[in-house]
Scaffold this motif. Sequence first.
Motif, PDB file in Angstrom:
ATOM      1  N   UNK A  62       0.846  -1.193   0.000  1.00  0.00           N
ATOM      2  CA  UNK A  62       0.000   0.000   0.000  1.00  0.00           C
ATOM      3  C   UNK A  62       0.879   1.240   0.000  1.00  0.00           C
ATOM      4  N   UNK A  63       0.519   2.202  -0.843  1.00  0.00           N
ATOM      5  CA  UNK A  63       1.352   3.393  -1.003  1.00  0.00           C
ATOM      6  C   UNK A  63       0.733   4.646  -0.397  1.00  0.00           C
ATOM      7  N   UNK A  64      -0.586   4.630  -0.145  1.00  0.00           N
ATOM      8  CA  UNK A  64      -1.281   5.816   0.341  1.00  0.00           C
ATOM      9  C   UNK A  64      -2.316   5.463   1.408  1.00  0.00           C
ATOM     10  N   UNK A  65      -2.550   6.407   2.294  1.00  0.00           N
ATOM     11  CA  UNK A  65      -3.584   6.290   3.327  1.00  0.00           C
ATOM     12  C   UNK A  65      -4.709   7.247   2.941  1.00  0.00           C
ATOM     13  N   UNK A  66      -5.931   6.735   2.909  1.00  0.00           N
ATOM     14  CA  UNK A  66      -7.102   7.576   2.666  1.00  0.00           C
ATOM     15  C   UNK A  66      -7.842   7.706   3.989  1.00  0.00           C
ATOM     16  N   UNK A  67      -8.033   8.943   4.415  1.00  0.00           N
ATOM     17  CA  UNK A  67      -8.707   9.242   5.668  1.00  0.00           C
ATOM     18  C   UNK A  67      -9.925  10.110   5.386  1.00  0.00           C
ATOM     19  N   UNK A  68     -10.988   9.888   6.153  1.00  0.00           N
ATOM     20  CA  UNK A  68     -12.179  10.731   6.030  1.00  0.00           C
ATOM     21  C   UNK A  68     -12.668  11.090   7.432  1.00  0.00           C
ATOM     22  N   UNK A  69     -12.965  12.354   7.590  1.00  0.00           N
ATOM     23  CA  UNK A  69     -13.505  12.890   8.841  1.00  0.00           C
ATOM     24  C   UNK A  69     -14.946  13.300   8.582  1.00  0.00           C
ATOM     25  N   UNK A  70     -15.836  12.929   9.486  1.00  0.00           N
ATOM     26  CA  UNK A  70     -17.239  13.311   9.360  1.00  0.00           C
ATOM     27  C   UNK A  70     -17.599  14.265  10.491  1.00  0.00           C
ATOM     28  N   UNK A  71     -18.354  15.317  10.148  1.00  0.00           N
ATOM     29  CA  UNK A  71     -18.837  16.274  11.148  1.00  0.00           C
ATOM     30  C   UNK A  71     -20.281  16.619  10.837  1.00  0.00           C
ATOM     31  N   UNK A  72     -21.030  16.915  11.882  1.00  0.00           N
ATOM     32  CA  UNK A  72     -22.384  17.415  11.693  1.00  0.00           C
ATOM     33  C   UNK A  72     -22.250  18.764  10.993  1.00  0.00           C
ATOM     34  N   UNK A  73     -22.943  18.926   9.864  1.00  0.00           N
ATOM     35  CA  UNK A  73     -22.795  20.138   9.050  1.00  0.00           C
ATOM     36  C   UNK A  73     -23.265  21.386   9.780  1.00  0.00           C
ATOM     37  N   UNK A  74     -24.217  21.261  10.693  1.00  0.00           N
ATOM     38  CA  UNK A  74     -24.742  22.433  11.412  1.00  0.00           C
ATOM     39  C   UNK A  74     -23.916  22.768  12.648  1.00  0.00           C
ATOM     40  N   UNK A  75     -23.575  21.755  13.436  1.00  0.00           N
ATOM     41  CA  UNK A  75     -22.903  22.010  14.716  1.00  0.00           C
ATOM     42  C   UNK A  75     -21.387  21.896  14.644  1.00  0.00           C
ATOM     43  N   UNK A  76     -20.879  21.195  13.641  1.00  0.00           N
ATOM     44  CA  UNK A  76     -19.442  20.966  13.551  1.00  0.00           C
ATOM     45  C   UNK A  76     -18.957  19.846  14.459  1.00  0.00           C
ATOM     46  N   UNK A  77     -19.882  19.181  15.148  1.00  0.00           N
ATOM     47  CA  UNK A  77     -19.522  18.105  16.077  1.00  0.00           C
ATOM     48  C   UNK A  77     -19.002  16.890  15.303  1.00  0.00           C
ATOM     49  N   UNK A  78     -17.853  16.346  15.713  1.00  0.00           N
ATOM     50  CA  UNK A  78     -17.312  15.165  15.041  1.00  0.00           C
ATOM     51  C   UNK A  78     -18.263  13.974  15.157  1.00  0.00           C
ATOM     52  N   UNK A  79     -18.374  13.213  14.079  1.00  0.00           N
ATOM     53  CA  UNK A  79     -19.185  11.994  14.047  1.00  0.00           C
ATOM     54  C   UNK A  79     -18.206  10.838  13.859  1.00  0.00           C
TER      55      UNK A  79
END
Length: 159
Positions: free
Chosen positions: A79-96
């Motif tokens: 594997x040559x790359x790491x794919x990361x995704x962060x999710x947040x509530x669009x209104x509050x900005x709270x991490x999901x």
Amino acid sequence: MKKLIVLAAAALALTAPIASYAMDHGSMDMGHGDMKMDHDMGAVAHQEVVNGVKATFKVMSMKEHMAAMKMELPKGMKETHHIAVEFKDAKTGKPLTEGEVKAKVQGPDKSEQTKDLMGMQGHFGADFDLSKKGKYGVMCKFKLKDGQVRTSKFWYTIK
């Protein structure tokens, strides 16, 4: 010792992704000491709001990813790359941070890789082989704690 930790982490990533989706690893002391992920690291590859959830994708080389964890890149890693995704509530900005995330990457040669992304320190991530130059299609399907299935797609170019 570092190689043993990397091998154990790789084995865990390959054998337990299903169990990991329900856990919030970001709020747990996972015994990694100073192996903290630099969430500001790597350029944003894609960002969009999908049904009230802001998804931010980052693609980084494995060398960059391992350096962020203060670890050496293991020899023979395909594997040559790491794919990361962060999710947040669009209104509050709270991490999901709880849910199931799966990504499919289609390479420039039409080959496909599909992996479950593991929850880790505030994001979900997995390692992929992006060794060929060209345009990669990244398709992500995610079901977070609210139970709604969402999708996101984008192109990423390796030069």
